[in-house]
Scaffold this motif. Sequence first.
Motif, PDB file in Angstrom:
ATOM      1  N   ASP A 103     -19.421  -0.799   5.768  1.00 53.57           N
ATOM      2  CA  ASP A 103     -18.244  -0.505   5.500  1.00 53.57           C
ATOM      3  C   ASP A 103     -18.089   1.074   6.072  1.00 53.57           C
ATOM      4  N   LEU A 162     -10.803  -4.986  -0.363  1.00 52.26           N
ATOM      5  CA  LEU A 162     -10.690  -4.110   0.890  1.00 52.26           C
ATOM      6  C   LEU A 162      -9.131  -4.081  -0.140  1.00 52.26           C
ATOM      7  N   VAL A 222     -14.358   1.958   5.754  1.00 54.39           N
ATOM      8  CA  VAL A 222     -13.704   3.709   5.053  1.00 54.39           C
ATOM      9  C   VAL A 222     -14.777   4.120   4.201  1.00 54.39           C
ATOM     10  N   THR A 223     -15.774   3.499   3.726  1.00 60.20           N
ATOM     11  CA  THR A 223     -16.514   4.633   2.377  1.00 60.20           C
ATOM     12  C   THR A 223     -17.420   5.126   3.606  1.00 60.20           C
ATOM     13  N   GLN A 230     -10.089  -1.120  -1.816  1.00 58.56           N
ATOM     14  CA  GLN A 230     -10.024   0.563  -1.269  1.00 58.56           C
ATOM     15  C   GLN A 230      -8.673   1.537  -0.560  1.00 58.56           C
ATOM     16  N   LEU A 231      -7.508   0.189  -0.927  1.00 60.73           N
ATOM     17  CA  LEU A 231      -6.331   0.458  -0.141  1.00 60.73           C
ATOM     18  C   LEU A 231      -5.428   1.190  -1.162  1.00 60.73           C
ATOM     19  N   GLN A 250      -3.786   2.964   7.504  1.00 58.25           N
ATOM     20  CA  GLN A 250      -3.479   3.307   6.002  1.00 58.25           C
ATOM     21  C   GLN A 250      -5.292   3.534   5.330  1.00 58.25           C
ATOM     22  N   LEU A 251      -6.463   2.933   5.677  1.00 62.88           N
ATOM     23  CA  LEU A 251      -7.252   2.304   4.761  1.00 62.88           C
ATOM     24  C   LEU A 251      -8.240   4.270   5.313  1.00 62.88           C
ATOM     25  N   ARG A 280       1.777   3.995  -3.124  1.00 59.18           N
ATOM     26  CA  ARG A 280       1.252   5.826  -2.434  1.00 59.18           C
ATOM     27  C   ARG A 280       1.742   5.922  -2.525  1.00 59.18           C
ATOM     28  N   VAL A 304       0.778  -1.217  -0.363  1.00 60.84           N
ATOM     29  CA  VAL A 304      -0.148   0.167   0.278  1.00 60.84           C
ATOM     30  C   VAL A 304       0.624   1.048   0.344  1.00 60.84           C
ATOM     31  N   ARG A 316     -14.771   8.340   4.195  1.00 57.19           N
ATOM     32  CA  ARG A 316     -14.445   8.591   2.734  1.00 57.19           C
ATOM     33  C   ARG A 316     -15.092  10.068   1.975  1.00 57.19           C
TER      34      ARG A 316
END
Lengths: 501, 501
Positions: free
Chosen positions: B257, A287, B259-260, A290-291, B290-291, A263, A259, B263
């Motif tokens: 979710d 996942l 992470v979503t 998403q990362l 990281q996420l 990045r 990751v 975000r």
Amino acid sequence: MLSAARAAARNSTALSLNEDPTHFFSTRAGHRVTRDELIAWVDQYAGTQVRELIVNVNAQRTAFDSRVWTPFWKGYDPDGPDGQPLFASLPPAGQKAFRAWIHTAWQMNEERLDHIALWLRRAREKGLSPWVSIRMNDLHNVEDERHPLHSDFWRAHPEFRRIPYRGEMRDKALDFGREEVRDYTFSLIDEVAARYSFDGIELDWMRHGFHFGPGREDEGRAHLNRFMARVRRRVGRRKIAVRVPPHPESSLRLGLDAVTWAREGNCDYVVPTNFWRTADTGMPIRLWRQLLPEACLLGAGLELGLNPYVGSRMLGGKPFGYNSLATVRGAAAAYLFEGANRIYLFNYMDSQTALEDMGEYPALLREPGSLATLRDKPRRHVVTYTDTWAPGEPAAALLPARMEAQTWRAFRLAVGPVNRDLKPVLRLGVEGEAAQWSARVNGALTERGGKAGPERPWPDCPVWTFGIPANALHDGDCVVEVTAASPGAVQWVEIAFQPVA
Amino acid sequence: MLSAARAAARNSTALSLNEDPTHFFSTRAGHRVTRDELIAWVDQYAGTQVRELIVNVNAQRTAFDSRVWTPFWKGYDPDGPDGQPLFASLPPAGQKAFRAWIHTAWQMNEERLDHIALWLRRAREKGLSPWVSIRMNDLHNVEDERHPLHSDFWRAHPEFRRIPYRGEMRDKALDFGREEVRDYTFSLIDEVAARYSFDGIELDWMRHGFHFGPGREDEGRAHLNRFMARVRRRVGRRKIAVRVPPHPESSLRLGLDAVTWAREGNCDYVVPTNFWRTADTGMPIRLWRQLLPEACLLGAGLELGLNPYVGSRMLGGKPFGYNSLATVRGAAAAYLFEGANRIYLFNYMDSQTALEDMGEYPALLREPGSLATLRDKPRRHVVTYTDTWAPGEPAAALLPARMEAQTWRAFRLAVGPVNRDLKPVLRLGVEGEAAQWSARVNGALTERGGKAGPERPWPDCPVWTFGIPANALHDGDCVVEVTAASPGAVQWVEIAFQPVA
């Protein structure tokens, strides 16, 4: 540099195909390889869904005349006997077979027939994207310290191994915590980057996956983050891919921080994958998506094997099962649906290490790269397991699942998009009497059928079928709940989409 | 809105503390609660490392006089007997105890003593950040369908449960795939957002963690993504936190979710956490970091319990072990080092559901919120397990680890930053004779000591100590490798940092 057209295409889905560093030599041993034969090898992939043709150039030794690593044929005497020093540790049959392909490699080099250069050039001519791949830490045959596959460096430096206090295979990997090991490996990348013309270079961290002493991965991670930046500086705008373990957590814990690499702009293509015995059908592709930055390609790595658990037996008591076209379609449909940009085929070569039924190879190269070409094809979704975890990390597997009477267990399977024109069937391989067991899919009771006949790959136990109601399935993850009427063990779980008879 | 000072402080580390919806009532039952008593409850947290004081307002019923949900005291007759209809399903002792705290809650409401409003106001006055928390799907006591904790809605709608075909606890959760359930739950958020003044609102998805039928989570995820946007619109610029399972993959597979949500700007604070019996000391905090967007707070959720595996027994055969100050320090040091912004304490209340030794409570509120205050304190890092996985997802645990003679096993422990002024010791709880076993830490051989005496929490088996060489440990993940000279089972793995004698 990528052409505009290729750049536009890169985020649409496709296949990547890996060719290992010895397969061609060994399958073309016994005769003089010609330029036409090499061109024909590339041409079989032209016009298929294969986009990246990824040519692996090394194990511990190299498939080309390296000045910094050890070529496969170093120490080979073409006039010597099969039992010459290079092959001395092998049994007689092994000596003969090994010598044959080493001879082919030697002879091609004598004739300045650099198949890698030729393949890359031809691939570009035929509209394929030419890539090279470097195995970062190969461990084939390390149980035999004198085996002809081993490099001078590995032999000369037992003190560079990641675990000095045991002798298991993984222990003998080189320790990337050492600057000497990083520099030695970088020297090959440097040489390959200068020698060959390619769109991208893959660093295969999954051969064999373990690069630091147990518990030294955190400092190792910092080393590799810098190493990847060094590779970027060396290869410039050419692309960089990495193969890493299925789970982001495991990868991070192994020191492989893909990751961060992505990045920081030091990798453009990440391929989570199992190591070897089986494709992992449960990888968390969503996942990973998403990362990773949106511009970073995500490939779902499929190994050739298909096996439900460590130590499982397949039909006829065989220790090893293989994917068929139908099971590749299944995994590909699930992963493309979850956001993978590529299905990455490893060990799906054109002979020997290959599909059991090579009649399926043309379709294998033309279907699993896109949901559009998969849509109306029968396919099979099979529960398997993850084979690579960080040292000391808890490892999980669904099978085998021992069941007491009147207990239930759940199994999750990603099935991708559902095509209502195909008939979904649940198949359970059970050790024990399962005639009275019941099963639900996504909460809906299935209709118990009889035992199913074998179709490869197939487990070495009776398999019972259960009809899935038409409205029970939906796109994405499905959950199978099995209730045991009597004691037994679930050894195989599959959802198959079959043609309507 | 956040003050400038508070905004500046928000990304430095601190503690969040959750107060459950019944604890205060039940521990203050039997007398008339006064305003001073309520203020004193808040004041014990003022001037400590607690930043967010998170007041939970509901289980299935509410701790305030809700007009849209069922208050705890609904149906309670203060003049009736203990066996009145509300308590009829309880055994006599339970009726008496239950009635006592319901009476307290009823009486406070009669007296218009809204402790939630008062706490939030007082928290703000004392420099704490006042938060409310809503349990999204509480399942306490659902094995008794007539239990006084159940809401009218849950009782009236058995058809809304996520699994209609079994009767286990989790099956009885409400199904958020249903619009009625989402609307019902949103109505409480709406009411709380209007009624109370707070900095942030937590949606506690980990009470009890399962919100969709098995295999329906993918469509559920889409529902919840929209639900979170609806909550954002309702609460405006106030903050939103969520509690979710330890692993990002599991959370996603459960339809959560986070992470979503983060975000899309619909959540500002994510707390991965185990559900209940034990704190999970192996959560992938680095991966969560990281996420999540940088601006999103990450809290490491610690439950009160500390237990090494499902079904483990603690000293004296007890089925349940608790964290002590030393084990909280351990987990906090590891997680803050890995990038957590908060240590989130759940069930660490001021009595009853609390540390075994409440003499440690003042330090608990003043040390684990920052690496600076943890640095020179002895601490204990103990292997535990993850208790929440999606249905059908493979579940992993390190312990118990059965060992054949001459085999080895590895155990990974995150230990955070190493303080060389403390003495590191490995402690292995082993069933069987382990006098000749050996162990390595990060590859370095440890020095076998004798059996260690108990210190709570402590397992119900002999514990052997192994001295760790000074240079073997380093910041971050450590790997313990155990080799068994004789058969046995590892039941406890710990690295303790002890004062130098």
